[in-house]
Motif scaffolding. Structure first.
Motif, short mmCIF file in Angstrom:
data_model
loop_
_atom_site.label_atom_id
_atom_site.label_comp_id
_atom_site.label_asym_id
_atom_site.label_seq_id
_atom_site.Cartn_x
_atom_site.Cartn_y
_atom_site.Cartn_z
N SER A 28 -56.39 22.93 25.05
CA SER A 28 -57.85 22.89 25.14
C SER A 28 -58.48 23.50 23.89
N LEU A 29 -57.85 24.54 23.36
CA LEU A 29 -58.36 25.19 22.15
C LEU A 29 -58.29 24.24 20.96
N VAL A 30 -57.18 23.54 20.83
CA VAL A 30 -57.01 22.58 19.73
C VAL A 30 -58.07 21.48 19.81
N GLU A 31 -58.29 20.96 21.02
CA GLU A 31 -59.28 19.90 21.20
C GLU A 31 -60.68 20.40 20.87
N SER A 32 -60.99 21.62 21.32
CA SER A 32 -62.31 22.18 21.06
C SER A 32 -62.55 22.39 19.57
N ASN A 33 -61.55 22.92 18.88
CA ASN A 33 -61.69 23.16 17.44
C ASN A 33 -61.78 21.86 16.66
N ALA A 34 -61.09 20.83 17.13
CA ALA A 34 -61.13 19.54 16.45
C ALA A 34 -62.56 19.00 16.41
N LYS A 35 -63.33 19.27 17.47
CA LYS A 35 -64.72 18.83 17.50
C LYS A 35 -65.55 19.57 16.46
N LEU A 36 -65.09 20.73 16.04
CA LEU A 36 -65.79 21.50 15.01
C LEU A 36 -65.17 21.27 13.63
N ASN A 37 -64.28 20.28 13.56
CA ASN A 37 -63.56 19.98 12.30
C ASN A 37 -62.71 21.16 11.83
#
Length: 345
Positions: A28-37
């Motif tokens: 979930s952390l990886v997915e969330s950070n991906a949205k922030l580039n």
């Protein structure tokens, strides 16, 4: 033999449950950070896995599960640890994790609190310090050591000198020799006496949370006025303030460790940093030891929790714990996964 097999099975269940929780949160952390580039590297993922493992141990010791903790509290800490590249299992220590009680409505709830300490400050400074090329090993100057301050002739600087005479005396100052990109070496110094402001804030916060039955408002004001002009040693020993100073500041086993920790934090905090990313800057600010930022249960003292952390990690011997983990972790993992889906970052 049956008992041995049962113990082995429980250990396997614990490992499987922990791995599931790690995978759930880190994914979930990886997915969330991906949205922030923001892309997490392998080391940042290790930092996140270690934080989840530490949380699991703490919850187990309290007889709780991840479902007892607000999801946002957990993921915010994971964001902070990964963005700052802080590893909770590193030696020397870089950060700490403790429980705090916060008031939600009319009830008190446990939350995790994450903060920087020790070499974590140095790591942040190396990575984000403005024009910092290298952070040299800090000087921990103690009573009895020979020390001379830097001197200045225009823009020319004569470096300070330090000759240690022992390693058990009281810490009088810490010095951070920092090499800049242009080759200049600067010396940032924090004095022991400056820590008195930290202790005054600690006492003030405890007094503000105290009930009228424990100390009258007029007596609070009087005590605050009295301690405002005191030095550190005088304040630590000042009898009227003893009920409002946690043992971590007073006990022989933790007092110097606490003072050294405050010195390092105070010194590094003043050195300019450029995070180049608002999310990272916010993550760093969230680790500030601001005693006013939480409506905290006055019965739970952060310094006492930190004392336990200091004492725990000061021991060279291994510590054995009897953990009882059963199938509830399997269910806990699935419930937490659904909870995260419903409560995005």
């Amino acid at each position: 033999m049956a008992e041995k097999n049962e113990a082995t099975q429980k250990q396997g269940t614990m490992k499987t449950g922990l791995q599931k929780m790690q995978e759930t949160f880190v994914s979930s952390l990886v997915e969330s950070n991906a949205k922030l580039n923001i892309i997490l590297d392998d080391y940042q993922r290790v930092c996140a896995f270690n934080i989840v493992a530490k949380m699991q141990d703490m919850l187990t010791n309290e007889g709780k599960t991840f479902n007892d903790i607000d999801t946002n509290n957990i993921v915010n800490i994971l964001q902070t640890a990964t963005m700052l590249n802080l590893n909770i299992t590193a030696v020397p220590r870089e950060c700490y994790l403790i429980f705090r009680n916060v008031k939600v409505g009319d009830t008190w709830k446990k939350v995790f609190e994450f903060g920087i300490e020790g070499d974590g400050n140095d790591k942040v400074l190396r990575k984000y310090g403005v024009d910092v090329k290298r952070v040299h090993p800090i000087w921990v100057v103690r009573e009895g050591d020979d020390f001379t301050y830097p001197s200045f002739s225009g823009i020319d600087v004569t470096p300070p000198t330090w000759s240690p005479k022992g390693y058990t005396g009281k810490v009088t100052k810490v010095v951070y020799p920092i090499e800049m990109n242009d080759g200049l070496v600067t010396y940032h110094i924090a004095e022991r006496e400056s820590v008195v402001t930290n202790l005054q804030a600690h006492i003030s916060n405890n007094l503000m949370k105290a009930k009228e039955a424990d100390i009258k408002t007029a007596d609070k004001a009087k005590l605050l006025k009295e301690i405002a002009s005191m030095g550190l040693e005088e304040l630590i020993q000042y009898e009227p303030a003893q009920n409002w100073i946690s043992p971590a500041w007073k006990n022989a086993g933790s007092s110097e460790a606490m003072i050294l920790r405050k010195l390092r934090n105070n010194c590094v905090k003043k050195i300019p940093k450029d995070f180049s990313n608002a999310f990272i800057a916010k993550a760093y600010e969230s680790t500030y030891e601001d005693y006013e930022q939480y409506d905290e249960d006055p019965r739970i003292n952060k310094e006492e929790a930190l004392e336990a952390e200091i004492n725990e990690n000061a021991q060279a011997t291994s510590i054995e714990t009897n953990l009882t983990i059963d199938e509830v972790i399997e269910e806990d993992s699935e419930q937490q996964k659904e909870k995260i889906k419903k409560e995005p970052f």
